[in-house]
Design a protein around this motif. Structure first.
Motif, PDB file in Angstrom:
ATOM      1  N   ALA A 158       0.739  -1.312  -0.508  1.00 32.83           N
ATOM      2  CA  ALA A 158      -0.071  -0.255  -0.063  1.00 32.83           C
ATOM      3  C   ALA A 158       0.487   1.016   0.210  1.00 32.83           C
ATOM      4  CB  ALA A 158      -0.692   0.177   0.878  1.00 32.83           C
ATOM      5  N   SER A 159       0.595   2.322  -0.380  1.00 30.74           N
ATOM      6  CA  SER A 159       0.991   3.941  -0.279  1.00 30.74           C
ATOM      7  C   SER A 159       1.463   4.497   0.734  1.00 30.74           C
ATOM      8  CB  SER A 159       0.721   4.315  -2.107  1.00 30.74           C
ATOM      9  OG  SER A 159      -0.844   4.998  -1.678  1.00 30.74           O
ATOM     10  N   PHE A 160       1.174   6.026   0.543  1.00 31.24           N
ATOM     11  CA  PHE A 160       1.066   6.715   1.971  1.00 31.24           C
ATOM     12  C   PHE A 160       0.026   6.544   2.304  1.00 31.24           C
ATOM     13  CE2 PHE A 160       0.845  11.240   3.521  1.00 31.24           C
ATOM     14  CZ  PHE A 160       1.999  11.045   4.143  1.00 31.24           C
ATOM     15  N   PHE A 161      -1.139   7.831   0.490  1.00 25.99           N
ATOM     16  CA  PHE A 161      -2.478   7.837   1.223  1.00 25.99           C
ATOM     17  C   PHE A 161      -2.673   6.844   0.535  1.00 25.99           C
ATOM     18  CE2 PHE A 161      -6.132   8.901  -0.695  1.00 25.99           C
ATOM     19  CZ  PHE A 161      -6.358  10.343  -0.002  1.00 25.99           C
ATOM     20  N   GLU A 162      -3.117   5.214   0.954  1.00 28.89           N
ATOM     21  CA  GLU A 162      -3.630   4.313   0.920  1.00 28.89           C
ATOM     22  C   GLU A 162      -3.452   3.769   2.369  1.00 28.89           C
ATOM     23  OE1 GLU A 162      -3.531   2.030  -3.210  1.00 28.89           O
ATOM     24  OE2 GLU A 162      -1.865   1.700  -2.280  1.00 28.89           O
ATOM     25  N   VAL A 163      -3.061   4.130   2.745  1.00 33.08           N
ATOM     26  CA  VAL A 163      -2.953   3.365   4.642  1.00 33.08           C
ATOM     27  C   VAL A 163      -3.172   4.662   5.606  1.00 33.08           C
ATOM     28  CG1 VAL A 163      -0.957   3.717   6.480  1.00 33.08           C
ATOM     29  CG2 VAL A 163       0.151   2.047   4.631  1.00 33.08           C
ATOM     30  N   THR A 164      -3.020   6.122   4.755  1.00 33.39           N
ATOM     31  CA  THR A 164      -3.146   6.906   5.340  1.00 33.39           C
ATOM     32  C   THR A 164      -5.235   6.763   5.128  1.00 33.39           C
ATOM     33  OG1 THR A 164      -1.897   8.558   5.318  1.00 33.39           O
ATOM     34  CG2 THR A 164      -3.946   9.405   5.499  1.00 33.39           C
ATOM     35  N   THR A 165      -5.492   6.633   4.266  1.00 36.47           N
ATOM     36  CA  THR A 165      -6.848   6.676   4.129  1.00 36.47           C
ATOM     37  C   THR A 165      -7.431   5.107   4.724  1.00 36.47           C
ATOM     38  OG1 THR A 165      -6.652   6.957   2.161  1.00 36.47           O
ATOM     39  CG2 THR A 165      -8.871   5.920   2.665  1.00 36.47           C
ATOM     40  N   ALA A 166      -7.047   4.456   5.599  1.00 34.32           N
ATOM     41  CA  ALA A 166      -6.871   2.868   5.631  1.00 34.32           C
ATOM     42  C   ALA A 166      -7.220   3.349   7.982  1.00 34.32           C
ATOM     43  CB  ALA A 166      -6.350   1.845   5.769  1.00 34.32           C
ATOM     44  N   ALA A 167      -5.897   4.286   7.585  1.00 36.52           N
ATOM     45  CA  ALA A 167      -5.955   4.468   9.270  1.00 36.52           C
ATOM     46  C   ALA A 167      -6.969   4.934   9.693  1.00 36.52           C
ATOM     47  CB  ALA A 167      -4.923   5.534   9.477  1.00 36.52           C
ATOM     48  N   ALA A 168      -7.643   6.320   8.997  1.00 36.50           N
ATOM     49  CA  ALA A 168      -9.148   7.411   8.692  1.00 36.50           C
ATOM     50  C   ALA A 168     -10.088   6.490   8.856  1.00 36.50           C
ATOM     51  CB  ALA A 168      -9.008   8.304   7.100  1.00 36.50           C
ATOM     52  N   PHE A 169     -10.615   5.799   7.988  1.00 31.82           N
ATOM     53  CA  PHE A 169     -11.366   4.414   8.197  1.00 31.82           C
ATOM     54  C   PHE A 169     -11.874   3.723   9.529  1.00 31.82           C
ATOM     55  CE2 PHE A 169     -12.278   4.612   3.510  1.00 31.82           C
ATOM     56  CZ  PHE A 169     -12.070   5.920   3.402  1.00 31.82           C
ATOM     57  N   LEU A 170     -10.356   3.170   9.526  1.00 30.39           N
ATOM     58  CA  LEU A 170     -10.203   2.580  11.325  1.00 30.39           C
ATOM     59  C   LEU A 170     -10.574   3.384  12.139  1.00 30.39           C
ATOM     60  CD1 LEU A 170      -9.758  -0.568  12.330  1.00 30.39           C
ATOM     61  CD2 LEU A 170      -7.811   0.803  12.222  1.00 30.39           C
ATOM     62  N   ALA A 171     -10.343   4.711  12.608  1.00 25.63           N
ATOM     63  CA  ALA A 171     -10.812   5.808  13.206  1.00 25.63           C
ATOM     64  C   ALA A 171     -12.412   6.044  13.349  1.00 25.63           C
ATOM     65  CB  ALA A 171      -9.951   6.649  13.385  1.00 25.63           C
ATOM     66  N   PHE A 172     -12.532   6.365  12.002  1.00 29.07           N
ATOM     67  CA  PHE A 172     -13.529   6.472  11.740  1.00 29.07           C
ATOM     68  C   PHE A 172     -14.502   5.408  13.062  1.00 29.07           C
ATOM     69  CE2 PHE A 172     -12.999   9.393   8.512  1.00 29.07           C
ATOM     70  CZ  PHE A 172     -12.297  10.596   9.602  1.00 29.07           C
ATOM     71  N   SER A 173     -14.489   3.812  12.228  1.00 34.04           N
ATOM     72  CA  SER A 173     -15.534   3.075  12.602  1.00 34.04           C
ATOM     73  C   SER A 173     -15.390   3.073  14.157  1.00 34.04           C
ATOM     74  CB  SER A 173     -14.712   1.191  11.628  1.00 34.04           C
ATOM     75  OG  SER A 173     -13.913   1.258  12.145  1.00 34.04           O
ATOM     76  N   ARG A 174     -14.150   3.217  15.347  1.00 38.46           N
ATOM     77  CA  ARG A 174     -14.218   3.041  16.254  1.00 38.46           C
ATOM     78  C   ARG A 174     -15.083   3.617  17.178  1.00 38.46           C
ATOM     79  NH1 ARG A 174      -8.225   0.681  15.717  1.00 38.46           N
ATOM     80  NH2 ARG A 174      -8.632  -1.681  15.138  1.00 38.46           N
ATOM     81  N   THR A 175     -15.439   5.465  16.665  1.00 35.39           N
ATOM     82  CA  THR A 175     -15.470   6.895  17.351  1.00 35.39           C
ATOM     83  C   THR A 175     -16.359   7.071  16.730  1.00 35.39           C
ATOM     84  OG1 THR A 175     -13.180   7.763  17.209  1.00 35.39           O
ATOM     85  CG2 THR A 175     -14.702   8.743  17.936  1.00 35.39           C
ATOM     86  N   PRO A 176     -17.593   6.695  17.630  1.00 33.95           N
ATOM     87  CA  PRO A 176     -18.736   7.366  18.050  1.00 33.95           C
ATOM     88  C   PRO A 176     -18.620   8.605  16.759  1.00 33.95           C
ATOM     89  CG  PRO A 176     -18.727   6.447  19.543  1.00 33.95           C
ATOM     90  CD  PRO A 176     -17.401   6.508  18.919  1.00 33.95           C
TER      91      PRO A 176
END
Length: 440
Positions: free
Chosen positions: A121-139
């Motif tokens: 994965a690239s810089f932006f793909e990792v960044t996107t995955a990190a954002a989506f993971l955070a968004f799924s965990r925080t109401p």
């Protein structure tokens, strides 16, 4: 070109160093890598709050800001994903209204990088995955997701069922990527740009657009029709005009809304797009009063931003400093329209990445410049200052070079009128850091 990021927190910097070590896509197209990475993380993008997904050449960041402020004015908790960051990587990920903390960011990036070590994965793909993971965990009640580049092959396009998709202003930018040969895409350049942006369209999901040239509108309409996507076009399905207020109209009725606090006449139409996106989806309700309040309160840094007190402002005094991160011809035309309303010409300090159209950017603003001082962007592949100064000179502006923004400001000390710093979001981020104005 790398998307450099630094942090004052050693825990975050350790993960950013790992991010910078990732290989670049090198022409790889497709969503396979981001999908593989998200699968290893439990597919967090499938369990996020309702998403507002926004593409476009210019204006998508401002539209994103208007959406967030409108939703928050209605009492909603909002996640937001934007790019690039200006000063801190944390700016890319906003959790329920607050920038992600250093401690949470360090752990999140470590988790994603560990999970995808062999995915490529690239810089932006990792960044996107990190954002989506955070968004799924925080109401939260909603997510506002800005496309990074293009749309069709952008990592954010793994989103399957957003509440609504929007496309902001279209223009020429990132041509090396968005106009790469592709037999399945339109030949006309602007139609091709529209085709790429419309790649975020999903079956059954409303797609809300600005008004474009016919070739762009036709390309978007073709994509929407092929995917069974309800299309809502400005000038056809919704209408907006700006004078002393924003006059907005669609099938639901008419609204009179305040003009934005964000400077520039174009911001009224970015705000109108945000209103249209809210009114053409049925997952989240937002009151008319909240829309009006959000338009008044929205802020978006480095877009026609007059800098506050700080080290750079003190160096420029008594001349005020205007900062703008626009970097393509359409952004230059917006900047020129704003400069035309000022009292006299400005002195500009300019730097641009080497993949940007220097003449196309400088042409519209040259008539409003008393002078232009070209500088480099430290750590980035940029046009040589001599080249920018030469182009400005050919366009009729007095020009020169300096080794840095600080040197340029020292040379301009005592000049009359405002000083404009422009040409690059990366330069804008450096200026905000130097002036101690950290986006929050």
């Amino acid at each position: 070109m790398r998307d450099f990021a630094v942090s004052d927190d050693p825990r975050v910097q350790a993960q950013l160093d790992r991010l910078e070590a990732l290989s670049l896509p090198q022409g790889r197209l497709g969503l396979d890598a981001i999908r593989a990475l998200l699968d290893r993380l439990g597919n967090p993008h499938q369990s996020m709050p309702p998403v507002f997904h926004i593409a476009g050449t210019n204006g998508k960041g401002s539209t994103s800001a208007f959406l967030r402020f409108m939703l928050e004015a209605d009492g909603k908790r909002v996640h937001q994903f934007t790019s690039p960051h200006l000063v801190r990587y944390n700016e890319r990920i906003r959790l329920a209204g607050e920038l992600i903390s250093d401690a949470e960011l360090a752990g999140l990036l470590a988790e994603v990088l560990d999970a995808g070590e062999d995915v490529g994965a690239s810089f932006f793909e990792v960044t996107t995955a990190a954002a989506f993971l955070a968004f799924s965990r925080t109401p939260a009640d909603a997510c506002v997701i800005e496309v990074g580049l293009g749309g069709r092959f952008d990592a954010s396009n793994v989103l399957e069922h957003p509440a609504v998709c929007g496309i902001a202003t279209l223009g020429m930018d990132h041509e090396r990527f968005l106009l790469a040969p592709d037999d399945s895409a339109p030949v006309h350049p602007l139609a091709r740009i529209a085709f790429e942006k419309a790649g975020i369209a999903k079956p059954g999901v409303p797609l809300v657009t600005q008004a474009y040239a016919p070739e762009a509108e036709d390309a978007i309409a073709a994509i929407a029709a092929s995917r069974g996507c309800p299309l809502h076009r400005r000038g056809h399905d919704w209408h907006a005009a700006a004078g002393d207020a924003i006059q907005y109209r669609d099938r639901h009725g008419e609204l009179i809304l305040p003009l934005p606090a964000l400077p520039g006449a174009h911001q009224a139409y970015n705000a109108a797009l945000a209103v249209a996106m809210l009114r053409h989806q049925d997952r989240i309700s937002v009151s008319d009063a909240a829309m009006a309040r959000g338009i008044r309160e929205a802020r978006w840094p480095a877009r026609l931003q007059w800098l506050s007190e700080g080290p750079l402002s003190a160096l420029a005094a008594p001349s005020p400093l205007l900062l703008d991160g626009g970097h393509n011809p359409d952004a230059a035309r917006v900047l020129a329209a704003y400069l035309a309303g000022l009292d006299g010409p400005v002195h500009a300090i300019c730097a641009m990445l080497d993949n940007k159209d220097a003449r196309g950017f400088l042409g519209p603003i040259a008539p409003f410049l008393a002078s232009l001082t070209a500088v480099p962007i430290a750590g980035h592949a940029c046009h040589p200052p001599e080249l920018l100064a030469g182009v400005a000179g050919e366009l009729g502006a007095a020009s020169g070079t300096a080794p840095s923004v600080v040197d340029a400001l020292e040379r301009l000390r005592g000049t009359d009128g405002p000083i404009l710093i422009c040409g690059s979001l990366y330069l804008a981020g450096m200026v905000l850091r130097a002036n101690r104005e950290l986006p929050d």
